[in-house]
Write a protein that holds these residues in place. Sequence first.
Motif, PDB file in Angstrom:
ATOM      1  N   SER A 151       0.807  -1.227   0.000  1.00 25.20           N
ATOM      2  CA  SER A 151       0.000   0.000   0.000  1.00 25.20           C
ATOM      3  C   SER A 151       0.839   1.276   0.000  1.00 25.20           C
ATOM      4  O   SER A 151       0.505   2.229  -0.694  1.00 25.20           O
ATOM      5  CB  SER A 151      -0.944   0.017   1.199  1.00 25.20           C
ATOM      6  OG  SER A 151      -0.223  -0.035   2.419  1.00 25.20           O
ATOM      7  N   LEU A 183     -12.404  -4.177   2.258  1.00 26.95           N
ATOM      8  CA  LEU A 183     -11.446  -3.949   1.186  1.00 26.95           C
ATOM      9  C   LEU A 183     -10.473  -2.825   1.502  1.00 26.95           C
ATOM     10  O   LEU A 183      -9.284  -2.909   1.193  1.00 26.95           O
ATOM     11  CB  LEU A 183     -12.174  -3.640  -0.131  1.00 26.95           C
ATOM     12  CG  LEU A 183     -12.552  -4.836  -1.001  1.00 26.95           C
ATOM     13  CD1 LEU A 183     -13.506  -5.760  -0.275  1.00 26.95           C
ATOM     14  CD2 LEU A 183     -13.151  -4.365  -2.319  1.00 26.95           C
ATOM     15  N   ASN A 208      -7.013  -4.565   0.522  1.00 29.75           N
ATOM     16  CA  ASN A 208      -7.006  -5.861  -0.151  1.00 29.75           C
ATOM     17  C   ASN A 208      -6.830  -5.594  -1.636  1.00 29.75           C
ATOM     18  O   ASN A 208      -7.807  -5.384  -2.364  1.00 29.75           O
ATOM     19  CB  ASN A 208      -8.309  -6.612   0.130  1.00 29.75           C
ATOM     20  CG  ASN A 208      -8.331  -7.998  -0.480  1.00 29.75           C
ATOM     21  OD1 ASN A 208      -7.703  -8.262  -1.502  1.00 29.75           O
ATOM     22  ND2 ASN A 208      -9.060  -8.911   0.158  1.00 29.75           N
ATOM     23  N   GLU A 211      -8.845  -7.546  -4.554  1.00 26.09           N
ATOM     24  CA  GLU A 211     -10.275  -7.270  -4.531  1.00 26.09           C
ATOM     25  C   GLU A 211     -10.581  -5.819  -4.901  1.00 26.09           C
ATOM     26  O   GLU A 211     -11.591  -5.523  -5.547  1.00 26.09           O
ATOM     27  CB  GLU A 211     -10.853  -7.609  -3.158  1.00 26.09           C
ATOM     28  CG  GLU A 211     -10.871  -9.085  -2.847  1.00 26.09           C
ATOM     29  CD  GLU A 211     -11.654  -9.891  -3.870  1.00 26.09           C
ATOM     30  OE1 GLU A 211     -12.778  -9.462  -4.236  1.00 26.09           O
ATOM     31  OE2 GLU A 211     -11.139 -10.929  -4.311  1.00 26.09           O
TER      32      GLU A 211
END
Length: 338
Positions: A151, A183, A208, A211
């Motif tokens: 991330s 998510l 996530n 997803e």
Amino acid sequence: MDLKIIGTGRSMPVRAVANEELTRFLETDDAWIASRTGIRERRILTEESLTDLAAQAAMKALEDAQIDAGTLDLIICPTMQGDLITPSQACMVQSRIGAGCPAFDINCACTGFIYGLDIAAAYLETGRAETILIVCAEAMSRIVDWTDRGSCIVFADGAGAVVVTKGQGLKTTHLTACGDDALLRARPDGGNCPLTPEIKPIERLVMNGPEVYKFAVSAAVRDLQTVIEKDGASLDDVDWFLLHQANRRILEAVRNRLNQPEAKFPSNIARYGNTSAASLPILLDELNKADQIKEGQLLALSAFGAGLTTGACLIRWHETKGVIKSRTEGNSSDVLIS
């Protein structure tokens, strides 16, 4: 819908962080990041405050519109978190630029700019405002987990702004929300209340990735088709598709599903990363200041983010008042398809 954009502006942190610099504390490399995200560098707040960026973007938009801050009737600030919990980021911008109008924040994550346009249109159509500033300001570097390479390599800081007034520019909008924290989510510090049996610690941004990718691609395609069909237009009628700059793979997947040429999908993600709500107005300002958007062209905007929220809109472009004067701002070759 009774709204047109009459000025744009942006402001980025001074500090540019290339992928190579992240290898000092993450197990990664430039090729790995670029191949998965399309990002080569991003801007991170180190010397400035978010209020500094937001106010600078706002002032540039006001200059482009050739109006004074004192004439504003409303300030809307889409942001996930301002410099302070309170006062709001919008109030801090209002004070900094010398405005005297009402001001408030909205938190729609990466979809904030389109939500902001929709809210502004409602104020204009009901006669409750005539001139509105929308300034999207994000300090994602304060929210992400810098030990999570999945991330922290993606998100970045920046601010983008537009001035809007009454006019036939915004043609259609489409907004959605579906409450789901699985998510994408982030949790603040739980505080120190002695009456709380279990205080939850801060949780930095959790994402996530696989997803989110599937959600973003399907939502963008659906929302863009919705606003275009609502207007009675076709995909081929659109001159520019401006997508939230989340990830290069998402942008390419949406383009392929819509079967549209790459030249219609400008991108700056290689230089700026994902700046959440600020990404669309930053990209819009780059195109405007480079004089790449022409009078009468049709723009389709799409964004998606935590919430989960999504949004799209269709805009018929009216050249801003100060575009010729401001055209020397930055090198136009930096914009476009990166």
